[in-house]
Each structure stands twice: as structure tokens, then as C-alpha cells.
Design a protein around this motif. Structure first.
Motif, PDB file in Angstrom:
ATOM      1  N   PHE A   1      62.158  70.868  89.533  1.00 17.15           N
ATOM      2  CA  PHE A   1      62.879  72.050  89.977  1.00 17.15           C
ATOM      3  C   PHE A   1      64.092  71.659  90.809  1.00 17.15           C
ATOM      4  O   PHE A   1      64.203  70.549  91.310  1.00 17.15           O
ATOM      5  N   SER A   2      64.981  72.616  90.953  1.00 20.00           N
ATOM      6  CA  SER A   2      66.139  72.483  91.826  1.00 20.00           C
ATOM      7  C   SER A   2      66.249  73.774  92.618  1.00 20.00           C
ATOM      8  O   SER A   2      66.370  74.854  92.046  1.00 20.00           O
TER       9      SER A   2
ATOM     10  N   TYR B   1      68.812  87.737  97.880  1.00 23.59           N
ATOM     11  CA  TYR B   1      68.688  87.699  96.423  1.00 23.59           C
ATOM     12  C   TYR B   1      68.004  86.398  96.033  1.00 23.59           C
ATOM     13  O   TYR B   1      68.331  85.336  96.564  1.00 23.59           O
ATOM     14  N   LEU B   2      67.049  86.491  95.100  1.00 21.88           N
ATOM     15  CA  LEU B   2      66.355  85.318  94.593  1.00 21.88           C
ATOM     16  C   LEU B   2      66.438  85.354  93.076  1.00 21.88           C
ATOM     17  O   LEU B   2      65.970  86.288  92.435  1.00 21.88           O
ATOM     18  N   ARG B   3      67.061  84.337  92.480  1.00 17.73           N
ATOM     19  CA  ARG B   3      67.217  84.274  91.033  1.00 17.73           C
ATOM     20  C   ARG B   3      66.638  82.959  90.531  1.00 17.73           C
ATOM     21  O   ARG B   3      66.850  81.899  91.134  1.00 17.73           O
ATOM     22  N   THR B   4      65.889  83.031  89.437  1.00 19.60           N
ATOM     23  CA  THR B   4      65.330  81.830  88.831  1.00 19.60           C
ATOM     24  C   THR B   4      65.816  81.729  87.392  1.00 19.60           C
ATOM     25  O   THR B   4      66.097  82.730  86.738  1.00 19.60           O
ATOM     26  N   GLU B   5      65.909  80.503  86.929  1.00 23.66           N
ATOM     27  CA  GLU B   5      66.405  80.248  85.574  1.00 23.66           C
ATOM     28  C   GLU B   5      65.772  78.956  85.068  1.00 23.66           C
ATOM     29  O   GLU B   5      65.652  77.981  85.803  1.00 23.66           O
ATOM     30  N   ARG B   6      65.362  78.969  83.843  1.00 23.86           N
ATOM     31  CA  ARG B   6      64.805  77.763  83.209  1.00 23.86           C
ATOM     32  C   ARG B   6      65.942  77.054  82.490  1.00 23.86           C
ATOM     33  O   ARG B   6      66.601  77.618  81.623  1.00 23.86           O
ATOM     34  N   VAL B   7      66.200  75.817  82.845  1.00 25.58           N
ATOM     35  CA  VAL B   7      67.285  75.042  82.262  1.00 25.58           C
ATOM     36  C   VAL B   7      66.664  73.973  81.367  1.00 25.58           C
ATOM     37  O   VAL B   7      65.890  73.135  81.832  1.00 25.58           O
ATOM     38  N   VAL B   8      66.978  74.016  80.076  1.00 26.50           N
ATOM     39  CA  VAL B   8      66.482  73.041  79.123  1.00 26.50           C
ATOM     40  C   VAL B   8      67.640  72.140  78.728  1.00 26.50           C
ATOM     41  O   VAL B   8      68.661  72.604  78.223  1.00 26.50           O
ATOM     42  N   GLN B   9      67.468  70.869  78.965  1.00 29.26           N
ATOM     43  CA  GLN B   9      68.507  69.898  78.678  1.00 29.26           C
ATOM     44  C   GLN B   9      68.545  69.601  77.171  1.00 29.26           C
ATOM     45  O   GLN B   9      67.543  69.732  76.485  1.00 29.26           O
ATOM     46  N   PRO B  10      69.668  69.167  76.645  1.00 27.38           N
ATOM     47  CA  PRO B  10      69.725  68.783  75.227  1.00 27.38           C
ATOM     48  C   PRO B  10      68.946  67.502  74.959  1.00 27.38           C
ATOM     49  O   PRO B  10      68.531  66.806  75.886  1.00 27.38           O
TER      50      PRO B  10
ATOM     51  N   GLY C   1      62.875  70.078  80.641  1.00 34.39           N
ATOM     52  CA  GLY C   1      63.733  70.980  81.402  1.00 34.39           C
ATOM     53  C   GLY C   1      63.276  71.086  82.848  1.00 34.39           C
ATOM     54  O   GLY C   1      62.295  70.480  83.272  1.00 34.39           O
ATOM     55  N   TYR C   2      63.994  71.850  83.617  1.00 34.47           N
ATOM     56  CA  TYR C   2      63.628  72.073  85.012  1.00 34.47           C
ATOM     57  C   TYR C   2      63.906  73.519  85.361  1.00 34.47           C
ATOM     58  O   TYR C   2      64.602  74.241  84.648  1.00 34.47           O
ATOM     59  N   LYS C   3      63.346  73.967  86.461  1.00 35.44           N
ATOM     60  CA  LYS C   3      63.522  75.342  86.913  1.00 35.44           C
ATOM     61  C   LYS C   3      64.562  75.353  88.025  1.00 35.44           C
ATOM     62  O   LYS C   3      64.460  74.599  88.994  1.00 35.44           O
ATOM     63  N   LEU C   4      65.573  76.199  87.869  1.00 36.80           N
ATOM     64  CA  LEU C   4      66.621  76.355  88.869  1.00 36.80           C
ATOM     65  C   LEU C   4      66.323  77.616  89.664  1.00 36.80           C
ATOM     66  O   LEU C   4      66.241  78.708  89.105  1.00 36.80           O
ATOM     67  N   ILE C   5      66.134  77.463  90.959  1.00 34.39           N
ATOM     68  CA  ILE C   5      65.834  78.575  91.859  1.00 34.39           C
ATOM     69  C   ILE C   5      67.005  78.697  92.826  1.00 34.39           C
ATOM     70  O   ILE C   5      67.366  77.734  93.506  1.00 34.39           O
ATOM     71  N   GLU C   6      67.584  79.892  92.895  1.00 35.22           N
ATOM     72  CA  GLU C   6      68.736  80.113  93.782  1.00 35.22           C
ATOM     73  C   GLU C   6      68.424  81.260  94.731  1.00 35.22           C
ATOM     74  O   GLU C   6      68.112  82.368  94.311  1.00 35.22           O
ATOM     75  N   LEU C   7      68.490  80.977  96.013  1.00 34.92           N
ATOM     76  CA  LEU C   7      68.261  81.954  97.063  1.00 34.92           C
ATOM     77  C   LEU C   7      69.581  82.177  97.787  1.00 34.92           C
ATOM     78  O   LEU C   7      70.195  81.221  98.260  1.00 34.92           O
ATOM     79  N   VAL C   8      70.021  83.437  97.849  1.00 31.46           N
ATOM     80  CA  VAL C   8      71.281  83.761  98.522  1.00 31.46           C
ATOM     81  C   VAL C   8      70.994  84.836  99.553  1.00 31.46           C
ATOM     82  O   VAL C   8      70.395  85.868  99.245  1.00 31.46           O
ATOM     83  N   ARG C   9      71.420  84.590 100.770  1.00 32.04           N
ATOM     84  CA  ARG C   9      71.271  85.569 101.847  1.00 32.04           C
ATOM     85  C   ARG C   9      72.650  85.991 102.319  1.00 32.04           C
ATOM     86  O   ARG C   9      73.540  85.151 102.490  1.00 32.04           O
ATOM     87  N   ILE C  10      72.813  87.296 102.530  1.00 31.22           N
ATOM     88  CA  ILE C  10      74.082  87.856 103.013  1.00 31.22           C
ATOM     89  C   ILE C  10      73.841  88.429 104.399  1.00 31.22           C
ATOM     90  O   ILE C  10      72.951  89.266 104.588  1.00 31.22           O
ATOM     91  N   TYR C  11      74.630  87.977 105.367  1.00 31.83           N
ATOM     92  CA  TYR C  11      74.566  88.462 106.739  1.00 31.83           C
ATOM     93  C   TYR C  11      75.907  89.075 107.106  1.00 31.83           C
ATOM     94  O   TYR C  11      76.938  88.690 106.567  1.00 31.83           O
TER      95      TYR C  11
END
Length: 159
Positions: A45-46, A110-119, A124-134
Motif C-alpha cells: 500500500f501507499s 476526505y478519504l479516497r482509495t484506489e487499486r493500482v495495478v502495474q503493467p 498491484g498496490y492500494k493507494l490511500i489518500e487522506l486529505v484534511r481541510i482546515y
């Protein structure tokens, strides 16, 4: 809108989409983007964590008042063009952004996840992105212990 991205590595597709969406709002005067210290990567994961700090435009208005009910006084009152709640509603209306996964009076998350499959048939690996707005310029958020009040002062406990 002024953007300060000195403390940001540039990672995160959803963060870029949020920056573009905030750039389209006239009420946002300044946007600061930073990497949060929680970001890390492993073989499977990332995890990317970014923080956005917004400053809303203000309007100055001259208000006439009376001091001590006798003396006329003029005062300049500054009003924000938008609040964090209105920002949440504006971002929820955009199809690229959507509703926040968590929100309270001082933060949108905001929490977004995405499965990234390499060629070439690699794992593949899972990309997890957490964004906070203040909202910038507000009181800092901190978790108060049970022995502290909201201001961080120690409570006196009688036994």
C-alpha cells in the motif's frame, strides 16, 4: 487565489482535484498545502496524507453604534465571504469532489482509495489518500485529556 505549496511533495491526485475546485471559488483568498507526517508507503500500500489550509476573503463594513447609549461611534466590521460549512456544501455540489467523509466545525476530511495495478503482471498496490481541510487562523485543534478543560487548563479534582 494565492497558492502556497512549499511544504507539499506534489503527490495525490485527489488533492490536486481539490486544489482546482478551491481555485474556482471566489471566496477563497489563500490556499496552503502541506504534507502531513502520517504519509508512508509499504510493499502492499501507499498512504498519502495532505493538509489544506484555506483563508477566506473578508469584506469590511462600516457600522454606526452608540457607546454608553450616548456617544456615536463608527466601527469597521470584517465579515468572511464563506464559512467552512458553506465550503463543504460547495464542494459537495461538484461531481469531481463530492461530500466529505467526515466534517465538524473546524475540519473537512476526505478519504479516497484506489487499486493500482502495474503493467507486466506485477503485483498491484492500494493507494490511500487522506486529505484534511482546515480554516487557517482559527484556534489549534488538540485533544484535551480528561483532566483538562477545552482551553487546555488543568482541572482541580477534589477527592
Amino acid at each position: 487565489m494565492e497558492v502556497q505549496a512549499d511544504g507539499w511533495s506534489g503527490e495525490g491526485e485527489f488533492t490536486k482535484r481539490l486544489m482546482d475546485a478551491l481555485g474556482g471559488l471566489a471566496a477563497v483568498a489563500l490556499l496552503r498545502v502541506e504534507d502531513a507526517p502520517a504519509s508512508r508507503a509499504d510493499a502492499g500500500f501507499s498512504f498519502i496524507s495532505n493538509e489544506l489550509f484555506v483563508v477566506f476573503r473578508t469584506t469590511a463594513e462600516v457600522v454606526k453604534r452608540r457607546r454608553f447609549r450616548v456617544l456615536p461611534v463608527t466601527a469597521i466590521v470584517h465579515a468572511k465571504a464563506m464559512t467552512l460549512g458553506q465550503l463543504e456544501a460547495s464542494l459537495a455540489a461538484l461531481p469531481d469532489v463530492g461530500e466529505a467523509d467526515y466534517s465538524d466545525e473546524g475540519m473537512l476530511q476526505y478519504l479516497r482509495t484506489e487499486r493500482v495495478v502495474q503493467p507486466y503482471q506485477t503485483k498491484g498496490y492500494k493507494l490511500i489518500e487522506l486529505v484534511r481541510i482546515y480554516e487557517s487562523g482559527t484556534a489549534p485543534r488538540r485533544a484535551a485529556s480528561p483532566n483538562e478543560d477545552a482551553a487546555g487548563n488543568r482541572k482541580i479534582i477534589d477527592k
